[in-house]
Design a protein around this motif. Sequence first.
Motif, short mmCIF file in Angstrom:
data_model
loop_
_atom_site.label_atom_id
_atom_site.label_comp_id
_atom_site.label_asym_id
_atom_site.label_seq_id
_atom_site.Cartn_x
_atom_site.Cartn_y
_atom_site.Cartn_z
N VAL A 99 41.74 0.12 52.63
CA VAL A 99 42.13 -1.21 53.07
C VAL A 99 43.43 -1.59 52.39
O VAL A 99 43.60 -1.38 51.19
N LYS A 100 44.34 -2.13 53.19
CA LYS A 100 45.58 -2.66 52.63
C LYS A 100 46.03 -3.82 53.52
O LYS A 100 45.61 -3.95 54.66
N GLU A 101 46.88 -4.65 52.97
CA GLU A 101 47.40 -5.77 53.73
C GLU A 101 48.69 -5.34 54.42
O GLU A 101 49.59 -4.79 53.78
N CYS A 131 36.54 -5.12 70.49
CA CYS A 131 37.84 -4.72 71.01
C CYS A 131 38.76 -5.92 70.94
O CYS A 131 38.49 -6.95 71.56
N GLY A 132 39.82 -5.81 70.16
CA GLY A 132 40.76 -6.91 70.01
C GLY A 132 41.89 -6.79 71.02
O GLY A 132 41.81 -6.05 72.00
N LYS A 133 42.94 -7.54 70.76
CA LYS A 133 44.12 -7.49 71.62
C LYS A 133 44.67 -6.07 71.68
O LYS A 133 44.63 -5.34 70.70
N SER A 134 45.17 -5.69 72.81
CA SER A 134 45.76 -4.37 73.02
C SER A 134 44.77 -3.25 72.73
O SER A 134 45.14 -2.17 72.31
N HIS A 135 43.49 -3.52 72.91
CA HIS A 135 42.42 -2.54 72.71
C HIS A 135 42.37 -1.97 71.29
O HIS A 135 41.93 -0.85 71.08
N GLN A 136 42.81 -2.76 70.32
CA GLN A 136 42.70 -2.34 68.93
C GLN A 136 41.31 -2.73 68.42
O GLN A 136 40.84 -3.84 68.66
N THR A 137 40.64 -1.83 67.75
CA THR A 137 39.32 -2.12 67.21
C THR A 137 39.45 -3.06 66.02
O THR A 137 40.30 -2.86 65.14
N ILE A 138 38.63 -4.10 66.03
CA ILE A 138 38.59 -5.04 64.91
C ILE A 138 37.15 -5.13 64.42
O ILE A 138 36.21 -4.85 65.16
N MET A 195 44.53 -7.74 57.17
CA MET A 195 43.83 -6.66 56.48
C MET A 195 43.67 -5.49 57.45
O MET A 195 43.14 -5.65 58.55
N GLU A 196 44.18 -4.32 57.05
CA GLU A 196 44.11 -3.12 57.87
C GLU A 196 43.23 -2.08 57.19
O GLU A 196 43.41 -1.79 56.02
N LEU A 197 42.28 -1.55 57.96
CA LEU A 197 41.39 -0.52 57.45
C LEU A 197 41.71 0.79 58.15
O LEU A 197 41.70 0.85 59.37
N THR A 198 42.07 1.79 57.37
CA THR A 198 42.25 3.14 57.91
C THR A 198 40.93 3.85 57.72
O THR A 198 40.60 4.29 56.62
N ALA A 199 40.17 3.92 58.79
CA ALA A 199 38.78 4.39 58.71
C ALA A 199 38.69 5.89 58.48
O ALA A 199 39.41 6.66 59.10
N THR A 200 37.78 6.25 57.59
CA THR A 200 37.42 7.65 57.41
C THR A 200 36.04 7.90 58.01
O THR A 200 35.68 9.04 58.28
N LYS A 201 35.28 6.81 58.23
CA LYS A 201 33.95 6.92 58.84
C LYS A 201 33.59 5.58 59.48
O LYS A 201 33.79 4.52 58.87
N THR A 242 35.03 -15.93 57.51
CA THR A 242 34.99 -14.69 58.29
C THR A 242 36.33 -14.00 58.15
O THR A 242 37.37 -14.59 58.44
N ALA A 243 36.29 -12.76 57.68
CA ALA A 243 37.52 -11.96 57.54
C ALA A 243 37.58 -10.99 58.70
O ALA A 243 36.57 -10.45 59.13
N THR A 244 38.78 -10.78 59.21
CA THR A 244 38.98 -9.82 60.29
C THR A 244 39.77 -8.64 59.76
O THR A 244 40.83 -8.80 59.18
N TYR A 245 39.20 -7.45 59.97
CA TYR A 245 39.86 -6.20 59.59
C TYR A 245 40.32 -5.51 60.86
O TYR A 245 39.54 -5.34 61.80
N TYR A 246 41.57 -5.14 60.90
CA TYR A 246 42.15 -4.44 62.04
C TYR A 246 42.15 -2.95 61.70
O TYR A 246 42.68 -2.56 60.66
N LEU A 247 41.57 -2.13 62.57
CA LEU A 247 41.51 -0.70 62.29
C LEU A 247 42.82 -0.02 62.66
O LEU A 247 43.36 -0.24 63.75
N ALA A 248 43.33 0.77 61.72
CA ALA A 248 44.53 1.57 61.98
C ALA A 248 44.21 2.57 63.08
O ALA A 248 43.08 3.04 63.21
N ASN A 249 45.20 2.89 63.86
CA ASN A 249 45.03 3.80 64.99
C ASN A 249 45.04 5.24 64.49
O ASN A 249 46.09 5.83 64.28
N ASN A 250 43.84 5.80 64.25
CA ASN A 250 43.72 7.20 63.85
C ASN A 250 42.60 7.84 64.67
O ASN A 250 41.97 7.19 65.51
N GLU A 251 42.33 9.11 64.45
CA GLU A 251 41.32 9.82 65.23
C GLU A 251 39.93 9.19 65.11
O GLU A 251 39.20 9.09 66.08
N VAL A 252 39.58 8.74 63.91
CA VAL A 252 38.26 8.16 63.69
C VAL A 252 38.09 6.89 64.53
O VAL A 252 37.09 6.71 65.22
#
Length: 101
Positions: free
Chosen positions: A82-84, A35-42, A89-95, A51-61
């Motif tokens: 994944v896009k910058e 859990c990152g800042k503002s409760h964003q999943t990283i 780096m932001e990951l819009t998760a599908t799973k 070490t690379a950090t991926y920030y998960l886009a806020n979606n249902e998954v």
Amino acid sequence: MKKSILTTLVVAGLAIASASRACADEKTITGLGACGKSHQTIIRVQEGDKTATYYLANNEVSKDFHDKICKKAAQVKATGDVKEVDGKMELTATKIELADK
């Protein structure tokens, strides 16, 4: 005349949608989910000696999975586009799932 204009607009719309999809890169990553800042999943992933950090886009998954790592970080496996964005780096998760130990 109206049909040809409509056809042109539909083809143009499909081309734009396809191009924007090409900008994102589908990828599967495995790393430490937390859990990152503002409760964003990283997810922190070891890539070579960095070490690379991926920030998960806020979606249902990501929303549905967040409670599994909010109180305690865990190894996770995530797949998505994944896009910058703003230098990150932001990951819009599908799973997303807990990774095998």
